[in-house]
Design an enzyme around this catalytic site. Structure first.
Site, PDB file in Angstrom:
ATOM      1  N   THR A  23       0.819  -1.207   0.000  1.00 47.31           N
ATOM      2  CA  THR A  23       0.000   0.000   0.000  1.00 47.31           C
ATOM      3  C   THR A  23       0.855   1.261   0.000  1.00 47.31           C
ATOM      4  O   THR A  23       2.000   1.244   0.472  1.00 47.31           O
ATOM      5  CB  THR A  23      -0.906  -0.016   1.254  1.00 47.31           C
ATOM      6  OG1 THR A  23      -1.541   1.246   1.390  1.00 47.31           O
ATOM      7  CG2 THR A  23      -0.115  -0.282   2.534  1.00 47.31           C
ATOM      8  N   ASP A  24       0.266   2.363  -0.462  1.00 45.71           N
ATOM      9  CA  ASP A  24       0.967   3.657  -0.389  1.00 45.71           C
ATOM     10  C   ASP A  24       1.069   4.169   1.047  1.00 45.71           C
ATOM     11  O   ASP A  24       1.857   5.068   1.342  1.00 45.71           O
ATOM     12  CB  ASP A  24       0.281   4.696  -1.288  1.00 45.71           C
ATOM     13  CG  ASP A  24      -1.184   4.971  -0.949  1.00 45.71           C
ATOM     14  OD1 ASP A  24      -1.731   4.352  -0.017  1.00 45.71           O
ATOM     15  OD2 ASP A  24      -1.800   5.820  -1.635  1.00 45.71           O
ATOM     16  N   GLU A  25       0.255   3.575   1.956  1.00 45.06           N
ATOM     17  CA  GLU A  25       0.225   4.102   3.331  1.00 45.06           C
ATOM     18  C   GLU A  25       1.541   3.895   4.069  1.00 45.06           C
ATOM     19  O   GLU A  25       1.788   4.533   5.083  1.00 45.06           O
ATOM     20  CB  GLU A  25      -0.922   3.451   4.126  1.00 45.06           C
ATOM     21  CG  GLU A  25      -2.259   3.707   3.491  1.00 45.06           C
ATOM     22  CD  GLU A  25      -3.443   3.574   4.440  1.00 45.06           C
ATOM     23  OE1 GLU A  25      -3.242   3.457   5.648  1.00 45.06           O
ATOM     24  OE2 GLU A  25      -4.572   3.604   3.930  1.00 45.06           O
ATOM     25  N   TYR A  76      -2.054  -0.529  11.000  1.00 47.19           N
ATOM     26  CA  TYR A  76      -2.197  -1.198   9.690  1.00 47.19           C
ATOM     27  C   TYR A  76      -0.979  -0.928   8.815  1.00 47.19           C
ATOM     28  O   TYR A  76      -0.331  -1.855   8.321  1.00 47.19           O
ATOM     29  CB  TYR A  76      -3.479  -0.713   8.978  1.00 47.19           C
ATOM     30  CG  TYR A  76      -3.474  -1.014   7.488  1.00 47.19           C
ATOM     31  CD1 TYR A  76      -3.549  -2.322   7.021  1.00 47.19           C
ATOM     32  CD2 TYR A  76      -3.363   0.011   6.546  1.00 47.19           C
ATOM     33  CE1 TYR A  76      -3.517  -2.606   5.655  1.00 47.19           C
ATOM     34  CE2 TYR A  76      -3.334  -0.259   5.185  1.00 47.19           C
ATOM     35  CZ  TYR A  76      -3.406  -1.570   4.739  1.00 47.19           C
ATOM     36  OH  TYR A  76      -3.368  -1.855   3.392  1.00 47.19           O
ATOM     37  N   LYS A 127       2.012  -3.432   7.384  1.00 42.07           N
ATOM     38  CA  LYS A 127       2.300  -3.616   5.954  1.00 42.07           C
ATOM     39  C   LYS A 127       3.762  -3.247   5.668  1.00 42.07           C
ATOM     40  O   LYS A 127       4.439  -3.910   4.883  1.00 42.07           O
ATOM     41  CB  LYS A 127       1.365  -2.745   5.094  1.00 42.07           C
ATOM     42  CG  LYS A 127      -0.083  -3.179   5.080  1.00 42.07           C
ATOM     43  CD  LYS A 127      -0.319  -4.536   4.455  1.00 42.07           C
ATOM     44  CE  LYS A 127      -0.084  -4.567   2.963  1.00 42.07           C
ATOM     45  NZ  LYS A 127      -0.430  -5.891   2.373  1.00 42.07           N
TER      46      LYS A 127
END
Ligand code: NAD
Ligand code: DAU
Length: 361
Positions: A135-137, A161, A165
């Protein structure tokens, strides 16, 4: 050449779109390993239930004996890892499942895959791929004027989260660097489209609008996300699998930054046209500003230049065309939403939104 792949998390939102497209395009057999958490839904896969190219296996990526068995029986040429706990708000309420699946589960999966890959002959080893979907997060939050995230942006995850990741991305990197496992990692922006679980902003707003509930906007609604239609994400994963350079990371995004409040207003306008309220008022009247998400990231934006220039991928859908398809899909598949917005879903909505001063259950 053996064209069997293992997909993990293939009963979830992106996973089921990926599996359906893979089979529709006749790309080979998919062994679909999914734990069927609250987010996994076999109804998404009903159209391939009896297809000989789809083998569903109920299980956990962290179960090394199961995964090792699947690898030795099916002898896949690739593993695409989509299994994860994926909802930021749930990670704030209870991070443990995120640590277990995203970090520990990915570690066990990598161990099983490493053992399998080590005993392949050199030609098969060269052809094998482990593609990790991230993810970009993991890159943290951007200010208004900051340049979008590139593949070399430093990691700065802010939620349990995104931290889980980020940890899994680092493990994947290490397995390539240390053991030579042929890995690929994709870091994608916010997806939307069919089969999106209605705990996430876009399907939640469509569902709440149609059922006369409030449309909860966290904080001032000015947070920005970069939205990508899910089928474009799946096409990017296929492209990376096919021609991505081993050991590399590819950012995937929609070149489509939007403040949350604008996304919600667009959805209200679409629904006003397609399924007007009985009282003739706009669904926008249901918008309610609620208590913000703790640690809420202000802005995500992906620079998808590398995947465009090196692999020739770009999104096929604009936000206008993608959101049109999405709203139509939800209007045509209200039974799908009804079936999952019971039980566990109701408990989640009750707990999470009552803390924000809204009763949505
Ligand atoms: P999702 O929550 O809709 O689906 C996750 C799936 O994984 C479910 O079917 C669930 O049952 C399964 N699963 C969970 N734990 C498992 C385990 N231990 N073993 C096997 N299966 C397990 O998630 P999604 O939105 O489809 O996201 C898929 C992947 O893509 C995730 O890795 C996520 O981090 C990443 N991603 C999502 C987005 C997005 O906008 N949704 C964007 C970028 C990246
Ligand atoms: O950026 C990629 C990520 O996008 C993925 O890695 C995650 O798995 C996926 O869930 C998604 O995370 P977000 O937190 O951005 O998605 P969500 O749909 O939960 O929220 C989108 C924005 O809308 C975010 O700024 C929070 C806000 N929001 C969300 C909900 C559920 C609201 O304002 N109200 C809500 O009720």
């Amino acid at each position: 050449m053996n064209k069997t792949i293992i997909v993990t998390g293939g009963a979830g939102f992106i996973g089921s779109n990926f599996v359906l497209a893979w089979i529709k395009q006749g790309l080979g057999t998919v062994v679909n390993l999914d734990k069927l958490t609250y987010a996994g839904n076999l109804e998404n896969l009903a159209s391939v239930q009896h297809d000989s190219h789809h083998v569903f296996v109920h299980g956990d990526i962290g179960d090394q004996s199961l995964v090792s068995k699947l690898l030795s029986v099916h002898k896949p040429c690739a593993v695409v890892n989509l299994a994860a706990e994926s909802h930021v708000d749930r990670s704030i309420h209870g991070p443990e499942d995120f640590i277990q699946t995203n970090m520990v589960g990915t570690f066990h999966l990598l161990e099983s895959v490493r053992a399998y890959w080590s005993q392949l002959d050199s030609k098969e080893q060269k052809a094998f791929r482990f593609l990790h979907v991230s993810t970009d997060e993991v890159y943290g939050s951007l200010g208004k004027e900051d340049a979008p995230f590139t593949e070399t942006t430093s990691y700065a995850p802010n939620s349990p989260y995104s931290a889980s990741k980020a940890a899994s991305d680092h493990l994947v990197r290490a397995y390539h660097h240390t053991y030579g496992l042929p890995t690929l990692t994709t870091n994608c922006s916010n997806n939307y489209g069919p089969y999106h679980f209605p705990e996430k902003l876009i399907p939640l707003v469509i569902h709440n609008a149609l059922t006369g509930k409030s449309l909860p906007i966290y904080g001032n609604g000015q947070q920005i996300r970069d939205w990508l239609y899910v089928e474009d994400h799946c096409a990017a994963i296929r492209r990376v699998l096919e021609v991505g350079k081993v050991g590399e990371v590819y950012n995937v995004g929609g070149w489509n930054e939007q403040p949350n409040i604008e996304v919600v207003r667009t959805l209200c306008r679409k629904l006003d046209q397609k399924s007007p309220r009985a009282d003739g008022k706009s669904y926008a009247d249901q918008i309610t500003f609620v208590k913000d998400r703790p640690g809420h990231d202000q802005r995500y934006a992906i620079d998808a230049t590398k995947i465009a220039n090196e692999l020739g991928w770009k999104p096929a859908e604009t936000f206008e065309t993608g959101i049109e398809k999405t709203v139509n899909w939800y209007l045509e598949n209200q039974d799908w939403v009804t079936n999952i917005t019971s039980g566990e879903y109701r408990n989640w909505v009750q707990t999470h939104y009552s803390e924000r001063g809204e009763e949505l259950a």
